[in-house]
Design a protein around this motif. Structure first.
Motif, PDB file in Angstrom:
ATOM      1  N   TYR A 108       0.819  -1.205   0.000  1.00  0.00           N
ATOM      2  CA  TYR A 108       0.000   0.000   0.000  1.00  0.00           C
ATOM      3  C   TYR A 108       0.855   1.257   0.000  1.00  0.00           C
ATOM      4  O   TYR A 108       0.414   2.317  -0.458  1.00  0.00           O
ATOM      5  N   GLU A 109       2.087   1.160   0.516  1.00  0.00           N
ATOM      6  CA  GLU A 109       2.976   2.328   0.490  1.00  0.00           C
ATOM      7  C   GLU A 109       3.339   2.699  -0.940  1.00  0.00           C
ATOM      8  O   GLU A 109       3.531   3.876  -1.269  1.00  0.00           O
ATOM      9  N   CYS A 110       3.414   1.694  -1.820  1.00  0.00           N
ATOM     10  CA  CYS A 110       3.711   1.949  -3.235  1.00  0.00           C
ATOM     11  C   CYS A 110       2.521   2.628  -3.913  1.00  0.00           C
ATOM     12  O   CYS A 110       2.693   3.557  -4.698  1.00  0.00           O
ATOM     13  N   GLN A 111       1.339   2.151  -3.603  1.00  0.00           N
ATOM     14  CA  GLN A 111       0.136   2.773  -4.151  1.00  0.00           C
ATOM     15  C   GLN A 111       0.024   4.227  -3.692  1.00  0.00           C
ATOM     16  O   GLN A 111      -0.239   5.122  -4.502  1.00  0.00           O
ATOM     17  N   GLY A 112       0.223   4.471  -2.399  1.00  0.00           N
ATOM     18  CA  GLY A 112       0.137   5.824  -1.877  1.00  0.00           C
ATOM     19  C   GLY A 112       1.134   6.751  -2.541  1.00  0.00           C
ATOM     20  O   GLY A 112       0.793   7.868  -2.956  1.00  0.00           O
ATOM     21  N   ALA A 113       2.373   6.296  -2.671  1.00  0.00           N
ATOM     22  CA  ALA A 113       3.412   7.119  -3.293  1.00  0.00           C
ATOM     23  C   ALA A 113       3.086   7.401  -4.758  1.00  0.00           C
ATOM     24  O   ALA A 113       3.264   8.526  -5.244  1.00  0.00           O
ATOM     25  N   LEU A 114       2.579   6.394  -5.470  1.00  0.00           N
ATOM     26  CA  LEU A 114       2.263   6.557  -6.888  1.00  0.00           C
ATOM     27  C   LEU A 114       1.136   7.570  -7.073  1.00  0.00           C
ATOM     28  O   LEU A 114       1.208   8.459  -7.928  1.00  0.00           O
ATOM     29  N   TYR A 115       0.097   7.468  -6.251  1.00  0.00           N
ATOM     30  CA  TYR A 115      -1.039   8.382  -6.372  1.00  0.00           C
ATOM     31  C   TYR A 115      -0.634   9.811  -5.991  1.00  0.00           C
ATOM     32  O   TYR A 115      -1.063  10.775  -6.631  1.00  0.00           O
ATOM     33  N   MET A 116       0.185   9.937  -4.951  1.00  0.00           N
ATOM     34  CA  MET A 116       0.648  11.263  -4.554  1.00  0.00           C
ATOM     35  C   MET A 116       1.500  11.893  -5.647  1.00  0.00           C
ATOM     36  O   MET A 116       1.385  13.092  -5.929  1.00  0.00           O
ATOM     37  N   ASP A 117       2.351  11.088  -6.292  1.00  0.00           N
ATOM     38  CA  ASP A 117       3.176  11.604  -7.383  1.00  0.00           C
ATOM     39  C   ASP A 117       2.331  11.972  -8.598  1.00  0.00           C
ATOM     40  O   ASP A 117       2.648  12.921  -9.317  1.00  0.00           O
TER      41      ASP A 117
END
Length: 267
Positions: free
Chosen positions: A175-184
């Protein structure tokens, strides 16, 4: 923006789920998304999660895509005839609908979840952008994107939404990857940093709802993992090589720590 069908049919853009599959297995990614020899999986649990998302965020879509089946034996001709008439719907049972109603009530009773979803905004918002380092085009579909605040809202159904278990799920499911991707994605689109919130909702009684924000360390790790995956994916594309990173070596492994604490009964 685009329809749900158009979004998932788009093979040109990489998504969080595709990158997650790539991290898990390069040959698996190739078989699923390029050669298409590995079919995608759709489970009853996934159908339920989609139904809850639609009921919470897009009620009209829920009415058009999901239907509660009658309480008949599914092996009877009567049920089969009914199912044939509703073949374009995902069929839920009455217990599923009851759970969805209870989960929505739990969301409504959580002050922060209720506040976030009451903000004027856009549900199921599709975004596309290009990664600056690799040139790879990316896409994401944000559950809820408010207009008035720089926040991203992601709804998660889970077996246990309590902090220790949900943190474990975050680590296991990237989920940390998803969060980072969406924030970027939002940074690229708007030039503004956005906060990323999970609305975690238990799928079983008491259907607890808790709102989470991953800390900076988790998001930083997600960005590192995304960048590494995109660089490796670009290399695979450029060289047209989709071999496993373990294909040319012998891999030494050990046992998990719990195995050393287990001994046969009576020894």
């Amino acid at each position: 923006d685009c329809s749900e069908e158009e979004y998932f049919a788009d093979d040109f853009h990489e998504s969080n789920s595709r990158l997650s599959d790539f991290r898990h297995s390069i040959p698996g990614y190739y078989g699923k998304y390029i050669s298409k020899e590995i079919p995608g999986k759709q489970t009853k649990s996934m159908d339920f999660g989609s139904a809850f998302h639609a009921a919470l965020l897009t009620p009209e879509l829920y009415k058009n895509q999901f239907v509660v089946g009658p309480p008949w034996n599914k092996n009877t001709n009567k049920y089969k005839e009914w199912a044939a008439k509703h073949e374009h719907y995902t069929i839920l049972d009455a217990a599923d609908e009851g759970r969805i109603i209870s989960m929505m009530e739990s969301v409504a009773n959580n002050t922060e979840a209720r506040r976030l979803l009451a903000l004027q905004g856009w549900p199921e918002q599709a975004i596309r952008w290009q990664d600056k380092e690799t040139g790879i085009w990316l896409k994401c579909k944000i559950d809820y994107l408010p207009d008035s605040e720089s926040v991203i809202v992601d709804v998660k159904t889970c077996a246990d939404p309590n902090p220790e278990e949900f943190a474990r799920s975050c680590g296991q499911l990237d989920y940390e990857c998803q969060g980072a991707l969406y924030m970027d994605a939002m940074l690229d689109l708007t030039g503004n940093e956005h906060k990323y919130y999970h609305i975690a909702v238990g799928m079983h009684a008491p259907y607890e709802c808790i709102v989470y924000q991953l800390d900076d360390e988790a998001i930083s790790l997600g960005r590192q993992k995304n960048a590494a995956a995109l660089r490796r994916l670009k290399d695979c594309r450029d060289t047209e090589s989709w071999a496993s990173p373990y294909a040319d070596r012998i891999v030494t492994i050990g046992l998990p720590r719990w195995a050393f604490n287990r001994s046969p009964a009576g020894w």
